[in-house]
Design a protein around this motif. Structure first.
Motif, PDB file in Angstrom:
ATOM      1  N   PRO A 158      55.320  -1.199 -15.856  1.00 35.93           N
ATOM      2  CA  PRO A 158      54.693  -2.162 -16.767  1.00 35.93           C
ATOM      3  C   PRO A 158      53.358  -2.656 -16.208  1.00 35.93           C
ATOM      4  CG  PRO A 158      56.993  -2.734 -16.325  1.00 35.93           C
ATOM      5  CD  PRO A 158      56.634  -1.651 -15.367  1.00 35.93           C
ATOM      6  N   ALA A 159      52.422  -2.946 -17.110  1.00 35.29           N
ATOM      7  CA  ALA A 159      51.100  -3.442 -16.715  1.00 35.29           C
ATOM      8  C   ALA A 159      51.153  -4.967 -16.608  1.00 35.29           C
ATOM      9  CB  ALA A 159      50.053  -3.014 -17.730  1.00 35.29           C
ATOM     10  N   LEU A 160      50.738  -5.491 -15.459  1.00 37.91           N
ATOM     11  CA  LEU A 160      50.751  -6.929 -15.207  1.00 37.91           C
ATOM     12  C   LEU A 160      49.343  -7.396 -14.868  1.00 37.91           C
ATOM     13  CD1 LEU A 160      52.167  -9.657 -14.678  1.00 37.91           C
ATOM     14  CD2 LEU A 160      52.535  -8.889 -12.320  1.00 37.91           C
ATOM     15  N   GLY A 161      48.873  -8.406 -15.579  1.00 40.35           N
ATOM     16  CA  GLY A 161      47.572  -8.991 -15.295  1.00 40.35           C
ATOM     17  C   GLY A 161      47.707 -10.229 -14.425  1.00 40.35           C
ATOM     18  N   ILE A 162      46.851 -10.336 -13.425  1.00 39.44           N
ATOM     19  CA  ILE A 162      46.772 -11.530 -12.580  1.00 39.44           C
ATOM     20  C   ILE A 162      45.460 -12.223 -12.915  1.00 39.44           C
ATOM     21  CG2 ILE A 162      46.690 -12.412 -10.227  1.00 39.44           C
ATOM     22  CD1 ILE A 162      48.207  -9.946  -9.329  1.00 39.44           C
ATOM     23  N   TYR A 163      45.554 -13.428 -13.452  1.00 40.90           N
ATOM     24  CA  TYR A 163      44.368 -14.164 -13.893  1.00 40.90           C
ATOM     25  C   TYR A 163      44.133 -15.317 -12.927  1.00 40.90           C
ATOM     26  CZ  TYR A 163      40.968 -16.155 -17.130  1.00 40.90           C
ATOM     27  OH  TYR A 163      39.815 -16.620 -17.710  1.00 40.90           O
ATOM     28  N   LEU A 164      43.046 -15.221 -12.171  1.00 40.37           N
ATOM     29  CA  LEU A 164      42.736 -16.195 -11.127  1.00 40.37           C
ATOM     30  C   LEU A 164      41.579 -17.080 -11.560  1.00 40.37           C
ATOM     31  CD1 LEU A 164      42.912 -13.690  -8.160  1.00 40.37           C
ATOM     32  CD2 LEU A 164      44.591 -15.466  -8.679  1.00 40.37           C
ATOM     33  N   PRO A 165      41.585 -18.347 -11.135  1.00 44.50           N
ATOM     34  CA  PRO A 165      40.480 -19.239 -11.503  1.00 44.50           C
ATOM     35  C   PRO A 165      39.218 -18.891 -10.737  1.00 44.50           C
ATOM     36  CG  PRO A 165      41.985 -20.358 -10.026  1.00 44.50           C
ATOM     37  CD  PRO A 165      42.617 -19.035 -10.338  1.00 44.50           C
ATOM     38  N   ALA A 189      41.508 -12.127 -21.501  1.00 42.83           N
ATOM     39  CA  ALA A 189      40.712 -11.580 -20.404  1.00 42.83           C
ATOM     40  C   ALA A 189      41.032 -10.122 -20.119  1.00 42.83           C
ATOM     41  CB  ALA A 189      40.931 -12.412 -19.137  1.00 42.83           C
ATOM     42  N   PHE A 190      42.147  -9.607 -20.657  1.00 40.78           N
ATOM     43  CA  PHE A 190      42.576  -8.255 -20.316  1.00 40.78           C
ATOM     44  C   PHE A 190      42.452  -7.348 -21.532  1.00 40.78           C
ATOM     45  CE2 PHE A 190      44.664 -11.065 -17.365  1.00 40.78           C
ATOM     46  CZ  PHE A 190      44.489 -10.416 -16.152  1.00 40.78           C
ATOM     47  N   SER A 191      41.672  -6.297 -21.376  1.00 41.40           N
ATOM     48  CA  SER A 191      41.496  -5.302 -22.416  1.00 41.40           C
ATOM     49  C   SER A 191      41.461  -3.922 -21.758  1.00 41.40           C
ATOM     50  CB  SER A 191      40.202  -5.544 -23.193  1.00 41.40           C
ATOM     51  OG  SER A 191      40.027  -4.566 -24.192  1.00 41.40           O
ATOM     52  N   ALA A 247      52.350  -8.272 -19.384  1.00 38.62           N
ATOM     53  CA  ALA A 247      52.582  -9.663 -18.984  1.00 38.62           C
ATOM     54  C   ALA A 247      51.380 -10.135 -18.175  1.00 38.62           C
ATOM     55  CB  ALA A 247      53.865  -9.797 -18.167  1.00 38.62           C
ATOM     56  N   VAL A 248      51.218 -11.460 -18.100  1.00 37.61           N
ATOM     57  CA  VAL A 248      50.115 -12.055 -17.345  1.00 37.61           C
ATOM     58  C   VAL A 248      50.664 -13.219 -16.530  1.00 37.61           C
ATOM     59  CG1 VAL A 248      47.925 -13.326 -17.471  1.00 37.61           C
ATOM     60  CG2 VAL A 248      48.343 -11.405 -19.013  1.00 37.61           C
ATOM     61  N   VAL A 249      50.248 -13.301 -15.264  1.00 39.99           N
ATOM     62  CA  VAL A 249      50.476 -14.484 -14.441  1.00 39.99           C
ATOM     63  C   VAL A 249      49.118 -15.158 -14.264  1.00 39.99           C
ATOM     64  CG1 VAL A 249      51.203 -15.384 -12.211  1.00 39.99           C
ATOM     65  CG2 VAL A 249      52.443 -13.479 -13.247  1.00 39.99           C
ATOM     66  N   ALA A 250      48.977 -16.365 -14.809  1.00 40.90           N
ATOM     67  CA  ALA A 250      47.709 -17.093 -14.755  1.00 40.90           C
ATOM     68  C   ALA A 250      47.829 -18.249 -13.773  1.00 40.90           C
ATOM     69  CB  ALA A 250      47.332 -17.611 -16.139  1.00 40.90           C
ATOM     70  N   ALA A 251      46.858 -18.375 -12.890  1.00 39.43           N
ATOM     71  CA  ALA A 251      46.838 -19.449 -11.894  1.00 39.43           C
ATOM     72  C   ALA A 251      45.749 -20.455 -12.245  1.00 39.43           C
ATOM     73  CB  ALA A 251      46.595 -18.868 -10.504  1.00 39.43           C
ATOM     74  N   ARG A 252      46.037 -21.724 -12.029  1.00 35.03           N
ATOM     75  CA  ARG A 252      45.068 -22.798 -12.231  1.00 35.03           C
ATOM     76  C   ARG A 252      45.135 -23.745 -11.029  1.00 35.03           C
ATOM     77  NH1 ARG A 252      43.528 -19.943 -15.692  1.00 35.03           N
ATOM     78  NH2 ARG A 252      43.277 -20.326 -17.929  1.00 35.03           N
ATOM     79  N   VAL A 253      43.994 -24.275 -10.642  1.00 38.62           N
ATOM     80  CA  VAL A 253      43.922 -25.265  -9.568  1.00 38.62           C
ATOM     81  C   VAL A 253      43.184 -26.480 -10.110  1.00 38.62           C
ATOM     82  CG1 VAL A 253      43.088 -25.786  -7.249  1.00 38.62           C
ATOM     83  CG2 VAL A 253      43.925 -23.490  -7.781  1.00 38.62           C
ATOM     84  N   GLY A 254      43.804 -27.655 -10.011  1.00 43.04           N
ATOM     85  CA  GLY A 254      43.188 -28.878 -10.506  1.00 43.04           C
ATOM     86  C   GLY A 254      43.441 -30.040  -9.572  1.00 43.04           C
ATOM     87  N   GLU A 255      42.753 -31.133  -9.830  1.00 45.50           N
ATOM     88  CA  GLU A 255      42.912 -32.342  -9.031  1.00 45.50           C
ATOM     89  C   GLU A 255      43.967 -33.244  -9.648  1.00 45.50           C
ATOM     90  OE1 GLU A 255      38.687 -33.185  -6.785  1.00 45.50           O
ATOM     91  OE2 GLU A 255      39.045 -34.110  -8.738  1.00 45.50           O
ATOM     92  N   VAL A 256      44.630 -34.002  -8.793  1.00 50.27           N
ATOM     93  CA  VAL A 256      45.570 -35.021  -9.233  1.00 50.27           C
ATOM     94  C   VAL A 256      45.066 -36.370  -8.733  1.00 50.27           C
ATOM     95  CG1 VAL A 256      47.538 -33.463  -9.309  1.00 50.27           C
ATOM     96  CG2 VAL A 256      46.995 -34.639  -7.187  1.00 50.27           C
ATOM     97  N   SER A 257      45.673 -37.417  -9.220  1.00 48.21           N
ATOM     98  CA  SER A 257      45.260 -38.760  -8.805  1.00 48.21           C
ATOM     99  C   SER A 257      45.434 -38.915  -7.300  1.00 48.21           C
ATOM    100  CB  SER A 257      46.097 -39.811  -9.541  1.00 48.21           C
ATOM    101  OG  SER A 257      47.475 -39.625  -9.267  1.00 48.21           O
TER     102      SER A 257
END
Length: 424
Positions: free
Chosen positions: A38-45, A92-94, A99-109
């Motif tokens: 299977p084709a798996l996409g890794i989506y990084l910030p 983002a994938f063409s 399936a896609v695993v997407a990562a996000r990094v953000g700030e918290v209080s």
């Protein structure tokens, strides 16, 4: 001042951990997996995201990237593709992936960082997990926090693709390079373990020596979900007859074909005193990968009919030349794309010929009648290059040279063929 010191310490810890992973093989250069997975996409910030301090994000991303890609690579269950950005992950994938695993990094209080991993399957979000990273003196604990988060994501992801088994390849002979194919698809070189979808697969092993491939072993394996099979083989110094590996090892995805075609035959040697064109029909059966890879072997039957006129004469010539051919043909094949095949082959065999001139006139205007209804045997040969387009149904185009040797004379035709057939 204290905040800057804490951030600097975190940058140092993350950078050191990322460097360790890259040096140990867990970096961003990873195996893409073979075509049956299977084709798996890794989506990084991207580092340029505005909502997080660039210095801190630049320190976190190498560690996140290394752990995520390293874990999925180690599983061996997917063909991996990677993209970066901060937009919709699926777009983002063409072409689209499974399936896609997407990562996000953000700030918290409070100035800390939070990592979010989201799993997409069949075009929709199916799982989201968030985890705050330790700050201050607990920054070294970020490694274990990210590791547990990624392992949980991997377990959830593999739950959507459960139908796989493993084949262990055991070389009991001398060391050497070899290629592994399944269903005509190249899986890789020197593999000791192959992950395949559950089902029946034709597994082939070929020894490599430069641009040559030697037949090594062939097995048909049936794998149940979660099953582990073992295939034993032995590399030998003398591995048999080599087959040619064209275009860097592309594999033909066919094993037999049938072709039925009509041809326009242009007279050549031995027929230069005549004008006109002949017609022909041919039926060909070919088998691929016989004895060694890319070797074709088959049988061809054909019929040529020529109703010529005399050159430099206004008098019609009521004459016919007919030849029925039966040839054993062999050659080499190569297929650079899945829906096309090409074969260059030569053949030898017999020809049954018949020629007749009825109520015609020769060049001096003398009436002649030389008819013989019987067919006489002769030797024949051919040289042909053909291209086929299609998967099961096949459209073919060919150019061939056909020679007939009769009582010390050579009669030959150049054939331009167009046909239909099937490929398996």
């Amino acid at each position: 001042m204290g905040v800057d010191m804490v951030r600097s310490r975190r940058v140092l810890v993350f950078s050191a951990a990322a460097a360790f992973l890259f040096l140990s093989g867990g970096g961003s250069l990873f195996s893409g997996g073979h075509p049956l997975l299977p084709a798996l996409g890794i989506y990084l910030p991207s580092v340029e995201a505005a909502e997080v301090d660039p210095g801190e994000k630049a320190a976190v991303l190498p560690l996140l990237e290394s752990l995520l890609e390293g874990s999925l690579r180690e599983s061996g269950r997917f063909r991996l593709y990677r993209e970066r950005g901060d937009g919709p992950a699926l777009e983002a994938f063409s072409p689209a992936v499974d399936a896609v695993v997407a990562a996000r990094v953000g700030e918290v209080s409070g100035g800390g960082l939070q990592v979010m991993l989201e799993l997409f399957h069949q075009g929709r979000s199916v799982w989201v997990q968030r985890q705050d990273l330790p700050s201050g003196e607990d920054a070294p604990g970020s490694f274990s926090v990210l590791f547990r988060l990624i392992e949980a994501t991997r377990e959830r992801l593999e739950g959507y693709f459960p139908d796989h088994g493993r084949v262990l390849l055991r070389n009991e002979g001398v060391p050497g390079a070899y290629a592994v194919y399944a269903g005509g698809e190249l899986l890789g070189h020197g593999l000791e373990e192959v992950i395949l979808p559950a089902g029946t697969h034709r597994l082939e092993l070929w020894r490599l020596q430069g641009d040559l491939e030697y037949p090594l072993a062939q097995r048909t394996v049936t794998i149940a979900p979660g099953e582990v099979l073992e295939v034993r083989f032995a590399l030998q110094e003398d591995s048999g007859t080599p087959g040619l590996s064209f275009f860097g090892g592309f594999a033909d995805d066919w094993y037999a074909l049938f072709d039925l075609r009509a041809a326009l035959m242009i007279p050549m040697e031995g027929l230069d005193q005549f004008s006109g064109l002949a017609g022909g029909g041919f039926a060909t059966v070919l088998f691929n990968d016989v004895f060694f890879r890319h070797h074709v072997l088959g049988v061809e039957a054909g019929f040529i009919s020529f109703d010529p006129d005399l050159k430099d004469s206004d008098d019609p010539l009521d004459a016919t030349l007919e030849a029925a051919l039966l040839l054993l043909t062999t050659g080499i094949s190569f297929g650079p794309v899945p829906v096309a095949d090409m074969a260059l082959r030569g053949g030898v065999g017999i020809a049954m010929t018949n020629s007749s001139v009825r109520d015609g006139k020769d060049g001096g205007g003398v009436v002649s009648d030389d008819s013989d209804a019987s067919y006489q045997p002769a030797f024949s040969s051919s040289l042909d290059i053909g291209i086929g387009l299609g998967n099961t149904g096949r459209l073919s185009i060919s150019v061939g040279y056909y020679g007939i040797y009769d009582e010390g004379e050579l009669f030959s035709f150049l054939g331009l063929g167009l046909g239909l057939g099937a490929r398996f």
